[in-house]
Design a protein around this motif. Structure first.
Motif, PDB file in Angstrom:
ATOM      1  N   ALA A   1       0.839  -1.210   0.000  1.00 55.66           N
ATOM      2  CA  ALA A   1       0.000   0.000   0.000  1.00 55.66           C
ATOM      3  C   ALA A   1       0.868   1.251   0.000  1.00 55.66           C
ATOM      4  O   ALA A   1       0.591   2.213  -0.722  1.00 55.66           O
ATOM      5  CB  ALA A   1      -0.936  -0.007   1.200  1.00 55.66           C
ATOM      6  N   VAL A   2       1.929   1.237   0.799  1.00 61.15           N
ATOM      7  CA  VAL A   2       2.847   2.377   0.847  1.00 61.15           C
ATOM      8  C   VAL A   2       3.564   2.535  -0.497  1.00 61.15           C
ATOM      9  O   VAL A   2       3.738   3.645  -0.990  1.00 61.15           O
ATOM     10  CB  VAL A   2       3.849   2.212   2.017  1.00 61.15           C
ATOM     11  CG1 VAL A   2       4.994   3.183   1.914  1.00 61.15           C
ATOM     12  CG2 VAL A   2       3.128   2.405   3.340  1.00 61.15           C
ATOM     13  N   ALA A   3       3.959   1.423  -1.104  1.00 63.71           N
ATOM     14  CA  ALA A   3       4.620   1.487  -2.413  1.00 63.71           C
ATOM     15  C   ALA A   3       3.687   2.085  -3.460  1.00 63.71           C
ATOM     16  O   ALA A   3       4.104   2.905  -4.287  1.00 63.71           O
ATOM     17  CB  ALA A   3       5.080   0.098  -2.837  1.00 63.71           C
ATOM     18  N   ARG A   4       2.415   1.697  -3.419  1.00 62.46           N
ATOM     19  CA  ARG A   4       1.445   2.259  -4.370  1.00 62.46           C
ATOM     20  C   ARG A   4       1.245   3.760  -4.139  1.00 62.46           C
ATOM     21  O   ARG A   4       1.142   4.537  -5.081  1.00 62.46           O
ATOM     22  CB  ARG A   4       0.115   1.541  -4.253  1.00 62.46           C
ATOM     23  CG  ARG A   4       0.143   0.163  -4.839  1.00 62.46           C
ATOM     24  CD  ARG A   4      -1.200  -0.493  -4.741  1.00 62.46           C
ATOM     25  NE  ARG A   4      -1.131  -1.857  -5.224  1.00 62.46           N
ATOM     26  CZ  ARG A   4      -2.181  -2.628  -5.362  1.00 62.46           C
ATOM     27  NH1 ARG A   4      -3.383  -2.190  -5.036  1.00 62.46           N
ATOM     28  NH2 ARG A   4      -2.033  -3.854  -5.811  1.00 62.46           N
ATOM     29  N   ALA A   5       1.161   4.149  -2.885  1.00 66.21           N
ATOM     30  CA  ALA A   5       1.022   5.583  -2.572  1.00 66.21           C
ATOM     31  C   ALA A   5       2.228   6.353  -3.084  1.00 66.21           C
ATOM     32  O   ALA A   5       2.091   7.453  -3.628  1.00 66.21           O
ATOM     33  CB  ALA A   5       0.855   5.781  -1.068  1.00 66.21           C
ATOM     34  N   TRP A   6       3.404   5.784  -2.939  1.00 65.69           N
ATOM     35  CA  TRP A   6       4.635   6.455  -3.382  1.00 65.69           C
ATOM     36  C   TRP A   6       4.649   6.633  -4.895  1.00 65.69           C
ATOM     37  O   TRP A   6       5.105   7.633  -5.413  1.00 65.69           O
ATOM     38  CB  TRP A   6       5.861   5.672  -2.918  1.00 65.69           C
ATOM     39  CG  TRP A   6       7.123   6.313  -3.365  1.00 65.69           C
ATOM     40  CD1 TRP A   6       7.965   5.871  -4.337  1.00 65.69           C
ATOM     41  CD2 TRP A   6       7.684   7.540  -2.896  1.00 65.69           C
ATOM     42  NE1 TRP A   6       9.017   6.741  -4.486  1.00 65.69           N
ATOM     43  CE2 TRP A   6       8.859   7.776  -3.615  1.00 65.69           C
ATOM     44  CE3 TRP A   6       7.285   8.468  -1.932  1.00 65.69           C
ATOM     45  CZ2 TRP A   6       9.660   8.890  -3.398  1.00 65.69           C
ATOM     46  CZ3 TRP A   6       8.090   9.584  -1.720  1.00 65.69           C
ATOM     47  CH2 TRP A   6       9.255   9.778  -2.444  1.00 65.69           C
ATOM     48  N   ARG A   7       4.139   5.630  -5.619  1.00 69.73           N
ATOM     49  CA  ARG A   7       4.119   5.720  -7.083  1.00 69.73           C
ATOM     50  C   ARG A   7       3.096   6.741  -7.569  1.00 69.73           C
ATOM     51  O   ARG A   7       3.173   7.212  -8.703  1.00 69.73           O
ATOM     52  CB  ARG A   7       3.828   4.351  -7.696  1.00 69.73           C
ATOM     53  CG  ARG A   7       4.993   3.390  -7.549  1.00 69.73           C
ATOM     54  CD  ARG A   7       4.794   2.122  -8.352  1.00 69.73           C
ATOM     55  NE  ARG A   7       3.619   1.358  -7.962  1.00 69.73           N
ATOM     56  CZ  ARG A   7       3.627   0.345  -7.098  1.00 69.73           C
ATOM     57  NH1 ARG A   7       4.761  -0.018  -6.510  1.00 69.73           N
ATOM     58  NH2 ARG A   7       2.512  -0.311  -6.815  1.00 69.73           N
ATOM     59  N   GLY A   8       2.144   7.088  -6.710  1.00 68.53           N
ATOM     60  CA  GLY A   8       1.138   8.090  -7.070  1.00 68.53           C
ATOM     61  C   GLY A   8       1.704   9.492  -6.878  1.00 68.53           C
ATOM     62  O   GLY A   8       2.900   9.723  -6.961  1.00 68.53           O
ATOM     63  N   CYS A   9       0.841  10.412  -6.594  1.00 69.24           N
ATOM     64  CA  CYS A   9       1.248  11.810  -6.409  1.00 69.24           C
ATOM     65  C   CYS A   9       0.965  12.255  -4.982  1.00 69.24           C
ATOM     66  O   CYS A   9       0.013  11.799  -4.371  1.00 69.24           O
ATOM     67  CB  CYS A   9       0.469  12.713  -7.355  1.00 69.24           C
ATOM     68  SG  CYS A   9       0.763  12.346  -9.082  1.00 69.24           S
ATOM     69  N   PRO A  10       1.782  13.181  -4.462  1.00 64.68           N
ATOM     70  CA  PRO A  10       1.448  13.733  -3.144  1.00 64.68           C
ATOM     71  C   PRO A  10       0.178  14.561  -3.259  1.00 64.68           C
ATOM     72  O   PRO A  10      -0.197  14.971  -4.347  1.00 64.68           O
ATOM     73  CB  PRO A  10       2.657  14.601  -2.800  1.00 64.68           C
ATOM     74  CG  PRO A  10       3.284  14.929  -4.100  1.00 64.68           C
ATOM     75  CD  PRO A  10       2.988  13.781  -5.020  1.00 64.68           C
ATOM     76  N   PRO A  11      -0.494  14.781  -2.134  1.00 60.99           N
ATOM     77  CA  PRO A  11      -1.719  15.588  -2.185  1.00 60.99           C
ATOM     78  C   PRO A  11      -1.433  16.984  -2.710  1.00 60.99           C
ATOM     79  O   PRO A  11      -0.346  17.523  -2.511  1.00 60.99           O
ATOM     80  CB  PRO A  11      -2.185  15.630  -0.726  1.00 60.99           C
ATOM     81  CG  PRO A  11      -1.020  15.200   0.075  1.00 60.99           C
ATOM     82  CD  PRO A  11      -0.131  14.384  -0.794  1.00 60.99           C
ATOM     83  N   VAL A  12      -2.405  17.553  -3.411  1.00 58.54           N
ATOM     84  CA  VAL A  12      -2.234  18.888  -3.974  1.00 58.54           C
ATOM     85  C   VAL A  12      -1.897  19.869  -2.856  1.00 58.54           C
ATOM     86  O   VAL A  12      -2.606  19.952  -1.855  1.00 58.54           O
ATOM     87  CB  VAL A  12      -3.521  19.331  -4.705  1.00 58.54           C
ATOM     88  CG1 VAL A  12      -3.397  20.767  -5.191  1.00 58.54           C
ATOM     89  CG2 VAL A  12      -3.799  18.388  -5.863  1.00 58.54           C
ATOM     90  N   GLY A  13      -0.806  20.571  -3.009  1.00 58.71           N
ATOM     91  CA  GLY A  13      -0.389  21.559  -2.017  1.00 58.71           C
ATOM     92  C   GLY A  13       0.227  20.955  -0.776  1.00 58.71           C
ATOM     93  O   GLY A  13       0.568  21.657   0.153  1.00 58.71           O
ATOM     94  N   GLY A  14       0.392  19.656  -0.737  1.00 53.90           N
ATOM     95  CA  GLY A  14       0.918  19.010   0.461  1.00 53.90           C
ATOM     96  C   GLY A  14       2.057  18.060   0.144  1.00 53.90           C
ATOM     97  O   GLY A  14       2.692  18.160  -0.888  1.00 53.90           O
ATOM     98  N   GLY A  15       2.296  17.140   1.049  1.00 52.18           N
ATOM     99  CA  GLY A  15       3.405  16.225   0.877  1.00 52.18           C
ATOM    100  C   GLY A  15       3.063  14.832   1.358  1.00 52.18           C
ATOM    101  O   GLY A  15       2.048  14.608   2.011  1.00 52.18           O
ATOM    102  N   LEU A  16       3.928  13.891   1.014  1.00 58.25           N
ATOM    103  CA  LEU A  16       3.764  12.507   1.393  1.00 58.25           C
ATOM    104  C   LEU A  16       5.097  11.986   1.891  1.00 58.25           C
ATOM    105  O   LEU A  16       6.117  12.132   1.225  1.00 58.25           O
ATOM    106  CB  LEU A  16       3.307  11.675   0.190  1.00 58.25           C
ATOM    107  CG  LEU A  16       3.252  10.162   0.376  1.00 58.25           C
ATOM    108  CD1 LEU A  16       2.162   9.794   1.382  1.00 58.25           C
ATOM    109  CD2 LEU A  16       3.000   9.488  -0.963  1.00 58.25           C
ATOM    110  N   VAL A  17       5.102  11.416   3.086  1.00 64.12           N
ATOM    111  CA  VAL A  17       6.283  10.776   3.641  1.00 64.12           C
ATOM    112  C   VAL A  17       5.913   9.326   3.909  1.00 64.12           C
ATOM    113  O   VAL A  17       4.913   9.053   4.563  1.00 64.12           O
ATOM    114  CB  VAL A  17       6.760  11.450   4.947  1.00 64.12           C
ATOM    115  CG1 VAL A  17       7.971  10.717   5.520  1.00 64.12           C
ATOM    116  CG2 VAL A  17       7.081  12.909   4.716  1.00 64.12           C
ATOM    117  N   THR A  18       6.702   8.391   3.369  1.00 62.31           N
ATOM    118  CA  THR A  18       6.424   6.979   3.578  1.00 62.31           C
ATOM    119  C   THR A  18       7.604   6.291   4.243  1.00 62.31           C
ATOM    120  O   THR A  18       8.753   6.622   3.983  1.00 62.31           O
ATOM    121  CB  THR A  18       6.120   6.248   2.246  1.00 62.31           C
ATOM    122  OG1 THR A  18       7.263   6.290   1.403  1.00 62.31           O
ATOM    123  CG2 THR A  18       4.929   6.866   1.544  1.00 62.31           C
TER     124      THR A  18
END
Length: 91
Positions: A67-84
């Protein structure tokens, strides 16, 4: 994890980095990958939401790694960020 900060997307759109955030009891590195989520250039204010996602916490419950790998392959939220963190306990 104090160094994991949000950055405004205009300053670092799709900025992706990987950092070691610690070590396991056996000394293995614990890695975090961030999109728009590490560091903040001088004078830049925080952007939108910062999402922090863990894949595996205890070493024997690792279904979330994919699930984390799939989230990483996607895009961070608009105007925000993603840390996995794929595996918080690599031992």
């Amino acid at each position: 994890m104090a160094s994991l900060l949000r950055v405004a997307p205009t300053a670092a759109a799709q900025r992706r980095v990987e950092v070691t955030i610690g070590r396991s009891a056996a000394g293995r590195p614990i890695l975090a990958r961030a999109a728009n989520g590490i560091g903040r250039p001088s004078g830049i204010e925080a952007g939108g939401p910062l999402i922090l996602a863990f894949g595996c916490l205890h070493g024997d419950e690792c279904a979330g790694i994919e699930a984390v790998a799939r989230a990483w392959r996607g895009c961070p939220p608009v105007g925000g960020g993603l840390v996995t963190v794929s595996n918080l306990n690599p031992d």
